[in-house]
Scaffold this motif. Structure first.
Motif, PDB file in Angstrom:
ATOM      1  N   ASP A  66       0.720  -1.137  -0.084  1.00 36.44           N
ATOM      2  CA  ASP A  66       0.095  -0.010   0.076  1.00 36.44           C
ATOM      3  C   ASP A  66       0.763   1.150   0.025  1.00 36.44           C
ATOM      4  OD1 ASP A  66       0.784  -0.513   2.503  1.00 36.44           O
ATOM      5  OD2 ASP A  66      -0.739   0.112   3.609  1.00 36.44           O
ATOM      6  N   CYS A  67       2.145   1.011  -0.218  1.00 37.21           N
ATOM      7  CA  CYS A  67       3.265   2.339  -0.166  1.00 37.21           C
ATOM      8  C   CYS A  67       2.811   3.476  -1.179  1.00 37.21           C
ATOM      9  CB  CYS A  67       4.490   1.832  -0.248  1.00 37.21           C
ATOM     10  SG  CYS A  67       4.826   0.343   0.869  1.00 37.21           S
ATOM     11  N   GLY A  68       2.649   3.250  -2.279  1.00 33.92           N
ATOM     12  CA  GLY A  68       2.464   4.126  -3.418  1.00 33.92           C
ATOM     13  C   GLY A  68       1.098   4.709  -2.999  1.00 33.92           C
ATOM     14  N   ALA A  69       0.164   4.095  -2.667  1.00 30.87           N
ATOM     15  CA  ALA A  69      -1.120   4.952  -2.480  1.00 30.87           C
ATOM     16  C   ALA A  69      -0.922   5.725  -1.028  1.00 30.87           C
ATOM     17  CB  ALA A  69      -2.196   3.800  -1.965  1.00 30.87           C
ATOM     18  N   GLN A  70      -0.019   5.263  -0.155  1.00 33.57           N
ATOM     19  CA  GLN A  70       0.181   6.143   1.200  1.00 33.57           C
ATOM     20  C   GLN A  70       0.762   7.320   0.681  1.00 33.57           C
ATOM     21  OE1 GLN A  70       1.774   3.440   3.745  1.00 33.57           O
ATOM     22  NE2 GLN A  70      -0.085   3.221   5.009  1.00 33.57           N
ATOM     23  N   LEU A  71       1.932   7.193  -0.058  1.00 38.20           N
ATOM     24  CA  LEU A  71       2.532   8.415  -0.325  1.00 38.20           C
ATOM     25  C   LEU A  71       1.717   9.461  -1.093  1.00 38.20           C
ATOM     26  CD1 LEU A  71       5.194   9.911  -0.839  1.00 38.20           C
ATOM     27  CD2 LEU A  71       5.783   8.820  -2.633  1.00 38.20           C
ATOM     28  N   GLN A  72       1.009   9.021  -2.184  1.00 39.92           N
ATOM     29  CA  GLN A  72       0.195  10.091  -2.717  1.00 39.92           C
ATOM     30  C   GLN A  72      -0.826  10.339  -1.862  1.00 39.92           C
ATOM     31  OE1 GLN A  72      -1.157   8.221  -6.666  1.00 39.92           O
ATOM     32  NE2 GLN A  72       0.423   6.828  -6.386  1.00 39.92           N
ATOM     33  N   ALA A  73      -1.387   9.855  -0.899  1.00 42.78           N
ATOM     34  CA  ALA A  73      -2.468  10.482  -0.100  1.00 42.78           C
ATOM     35  C   ALA A  73      -2.091  11.320   0.722  1.00 42.78           C
ATOM     36  CB  ALA A  73      -2.956   9.217   0.775  1.00 42.78           C
TER      37      ALA A  73
END
Length: 197
Positions: A66-73
């Protein structure tokens, strides 16, 4: 001091214009960056995210985590508030490095979970070192933070560094069928505060 400040530049992104501050770690030969938006030196708590590098998730759009989604969020939330900081730490694969992460993924393909895979390779479940944050926080003049995280270790690390965490903000995003077991392992074995099933 192993962490030294290098320079600052503007970083225009789809979420707005950040300042990107570069830091060099002479001991581990790593380069870290911190993104800031707005004035982070005031007494009001700063919206913050500690994000460990994840090439597969951040840049290659992997659904295994879920790393990319967390960074973007995190970037979106900071831009919405107009003020905040993202510590982007070069600690790939919870600190085991990119190529060892490939090996760990191969073991996961064979049925191991993310913790078991790291341990079979001879590593701890989470090898990240958050003490490197202290000189970054001091350089930027940050006094307290509202931390976007599901990881209790990050909260504890910030407090150990003497930085006040006034609030933990739930930061759960990016759940999908490919990472459901990964997220369950983070919750069950690493104590991450996740609500979704």
């Amino acid at each position: 001091m192993t962490i030294t400040y290098v320079d600052t530049c503007k970083l225009p992104t789809p979420y707005g214009i950040f300042n990107m501050h570069g830091f060099a770690d002479s001991v581990n030969d790593k380069e870290h960056v911190v993104l800031t938006m707005g004035d982070v030196t005031t007494e009001a708590p700063v919206l913050a995210r500690i994000h460990s590098e994840c090439l597969t998730g951040d840049s290659l759009f992997s659904l295994r985590c879920d790393c990319g989604a967390q960074l973007q969020a995190g970037m979106h939330k900071i831009a919405t508030e107009g003020r905040g900081v993202i510590f982007y730490l070069r600690q790939e694969g919870r600190g085991i490095g990119l190529l060892n992460k490939v090996k760990a993924y191969h073991l996961q393909d064979q049925g191991l979970d993310t913790v078991e895979a790291n341990e079979q390779l001879g590593f701890g479940a989470d090898m990240r070192d958050y003490s490197i944050l202290k000189p970054m926080v001091e350089h930027l003049g940050i006094q307290s933070v509202k931390l976007m995280t599901n990881n209790p270790r990050k909260i504890a690390a910030m407090k150990e560094l003497g930085l006040q965490v006034t609030e933990r903000l739930e930061h759960e995003t990016g759940r999908n069928p490919h990472n459901a077991h990964y997220l369950a392992t983070k919750k069950g074995k690493l104590g991450h505060m996740l609500d979704g099933e």
